[in-house]
Scaffold this active site. Structure first.
Site, PDB file in Angstrom:
ATOM      1  N   GLN A   1     -14.551   7.659   5.763  1.00 16.82           N
ATOM      2  CA  GLN A   1     -13.159   8.091   5.599  1.00 16.82           C
ATOM      3  C   GLN A   1     -12.291   7.724   6.815  1.00 16.82           C
ATOM      4  O   GLN A   1     -11.118   7.368   6.676  1.00 16.82           O
ATOM      5  CB  GLN A   1     -13.107   9.597   5.371  1.00 16.82           C
ATOM      6  CG  GLN A   1     -11.773  10.049   4.836  1.00 16.82           C
ATOM      7  CD  GLN A   1     -11.726  11.548   4.619  1.00 16.82           C
ATOM      8  OE1 GLN A   1     -12.042  12.326   5.520  1.00 16.82           O
ATOM      9  NE2 GLN A   1     -11.363  11.952   3.438  1.00 16.82           N
TER      10      GLN A   1
ATOM     11  N   ARG B   1     -18.700  -5.444   6.470  1.00 15.70           N
ATOM     12  CA  ARG B   1     -19.461  -4.949   7.621  1.00 15.70           C
ATOM     13  C   ARG B   1     -20.214  -3.674   7.239  1.00 15.70           C
ATOM     14  O   ARG B   1     -19.602  -2.691   6.806  1.00 15.70           O
ATOM     15  CB  ARG B   1     -18.492  -4.663   8.777  1.00 15.70           C
ATOM     16  CG  ARG B   1     -19.109  -3.985   9.974  1.00 15.70           C
ATOM     17  CD  ARG B   1     -19.982  -4.911  10.763  1.00 15.70           C
ATOM     18  NE  ARG B   1     -20.487  -4.280  11.968  1.00 15.70           N
ATOM     19  CZ  ARG B   1     -21.462  -4.789  12.699  1.00 15.70           C
ATOM     20  NH1 ARG B   1     -22.027  -5.935  12.358  1.00 15.70           N
ATOM     21  NH2 ARG B   1     -21.867  -4.156  13.781  1.00 15.70           N
TER      22      ARG B   1
ATOM     23  N   GLU C   1      20.109  -9.311  16.050  1.00 11.20           N
ATOM     24  CA  GLU C   1      18.809  -9.523  16.687  1.00 11.20           C
ATOM     25  C   GLU C   1      17.805  -8.459  16.234  1.00 11.20           C
ATOM     26  O   GLU C   1      16.694  -8.764  15.840  1.00 11.20           O
ATOM     27  CB  GLU C   1      18.958  -9.496  18.210  1.00 11.20           C
ATOM     28  CG  GLU C   1      17.643  -9.722  18.936  1.00 11.20           C
ATOM     29  CD  GLU C   1      17.808  -9.802  20.449  1.00 11.20           C
ATOM     30  OE1 GLU C   1      18.701  -9.133  21.004  1.00 11.20           O
ATOM     31  OE2 GLU C   1      17.034 -10.553  21.067  1.00 11.20           O
TER      32      GLU C   1
END
Ligand code: FAD
Length: 383
Positions: free
Chosen positions: A282, A271, A245
């Site tokens: 940065q 943007r 799992e």
């Protein structure tokens, strides 16, 4: 050491992306958000071979049955699928439920339940957690009292993935509460058995298309052939299945992190604030760099752990490190991605905002991050 993917693996990635884009996403989102579990879609995934992953069978788009193929397929699903819940549900089924059946089921159980699951006709769930036994699964109190020809079970299981749609459950109870782990026993029980009630789906924060519920057993009479493995072997079976799992359950999140990085990078380039694309700041580019590093680290450990299982080796340490790394990385990267998108990620069910809710589940299920650290601390080996 060869890090390249085989031709089969590359073909699987390509074909799976097309399958999910054309067949899965449209159907999954046809009724808008939030999405929910869809049984027809589950069958479609089975026909594409996604429920044969990690078993001896291959079908549909899946031509190999090894663990590496399983994690590559799940990673590709995570990258392409528009909701994280479906890859999570498929991973629960193939890693936790089916691996338990494959390794510990009787011939009859495999012929009926494993074969039916691979075909997508039957769905299983894996029920350990109880109201008073979460991280401490040695404390389960569901009682299995021996009868003339089997057992009578009473108790409650909570937060069980796939329970509301499951046809059968692999369920852990104790035949002797005083014996702790040695009293724990695994059972495979059809969910339509009298005395067994499933409630749900319960409301949760994320993973929309993977339903969760509770299972209550009240004097539920079952025959002895509903045992999964020998009486008293429940804890060993649960531990064994946890290894599988933890290796696979978060593989899809590596793909999702890749997708997050791609859309966050696109956004940061387009943007503009203060007259410059925000990627030129940065603070933003370092966030993107950290996201990239997390993907690489998580993917390397994912493939290494799967490879180790394919070699027939135990991978308890690696699978815990992997579970910890992927779940925490996905959560941190989801938040980093939200920061890069700014306020837009907080409104209109933006996929990055949804990722945060999905990622929160990852640091809890299959053992919380604290529990993984406990396991790792107990198994520290110097390379
Ligand atoms: C999305 C999702 C799906 C799930 N699916 C399933 C499923 O299919 N089947 C199933 O059986 N269960 C399932 N669970 C339940 C899950 O396994 C439990 O939530 C998990 O084991 C933690 O148990 P708990 O919630 O009771 O927390 P608790 O055990 O009460 O833990 C509370 C806090 O204490 C900390 N803690 C506890 N013990 C220790 C310790 N020894 N050392 C350090 N810290 C510790 C934990 O890390 C946590 O921060 C699911 C949960 C989620 C969120």
């Amino acid at each position: 050491m060869d890090y390249s993917l085989t031709t089969n693996q590359q073909t699987l990635q390509k074909e799976l992306k097309t399958f999910v884009q054309q067949e899965v996403n449209t159907q999954l989102c046809s009724e808008g958000w939030p999405v929910s579990f869809n049984r027809d879609l589950w069958k479609k995934c089975a026909d594409a071979g996604l429920l044969s992953l990690g078993t001896k069978e291959t079908r549909g788009l899946v031509r190999d049955s090894d663990f590496i193929t399983m994690v590559i397929a799940l990673e590709t699903l995570g990258y392409t699928c528009s909701d994280n819940g479906l890859p999570f549900a498929l991973a629960t089924q193939v890693c936790t439920v089916q691996q338990s059946l494959l390794h510990h089921g009787s011939v009859e159980q495999k012929e009926t339940f494993l074969a039916g699951s691979i075909e997508g006709i039957l769905i299983g769930c894996h029920a350990m957690t109880e109201p008073e036994a979460g991280s401490d699964s040695s404390n389960i109190s569901m009682l299995a009292t021996p009868t003339n020809d089997g057992f009578s079970l009473t108790g409650e299981k909570i937060m069980i993935g796939l329970a509301p749609v499951a046809d059968y459950c692999i369920l852990f109870a104790t035949v002797n509460p005083d014996a702790g782990r040695w009293g724990q026993t695994a059972f495979l029980i059809p969910t339509n058995t009298p005395g067994l009630t499933v409630n749900g789906p319960i409301k949760k924060l994320g993973l929309d298309s993977s339903p969760m519920g509770t299972i209550t057993l009240s004097n539920c009479e079952i025959p002895a052939n509903y045992l999964l493995g020998p009486q008293g072997a429940g804890a060993a079976i649960a531990n064994h299945s946890l290894e599988f799992e933890r290796t696979c359950i978060l593989a899809s999140q590596v793909g999702r992190m890749q997708r997050q990085l791609e859309i966050a990078l696109d956004h940061a380039k387009s943007r503009k604030q203060f007259g410059r694309p925000v990627v030129e700041f940065q603070a933003v580019s370092h966030r993107l760099a950290d996201m990239r590093v997390r993907i690489e680290t998580a993917r390397l450990l994912l493939y290494k752990t799967a490879w180790k299982i394919d070699q027939g080796q135990r991978a308890m340490l690696e699978s815990s490190m992997l579970k910890l790394i992927i779940s925490e990385s996905f959560l941190t990267s989801s938040i980093d991605s939200m920061r890069i998108f700014g306020g837009y990620s907080y409104i209109n069910e933006h996929e990055t905002g949804k990722d945060v809710c999905d990622a929160l589940g990852g640091v809890l299920y299959a053992g919380t991050s604290d529990i993984q650290r406990n396991i790792i601390a107990g198994l520290i080996e110097l390379p």
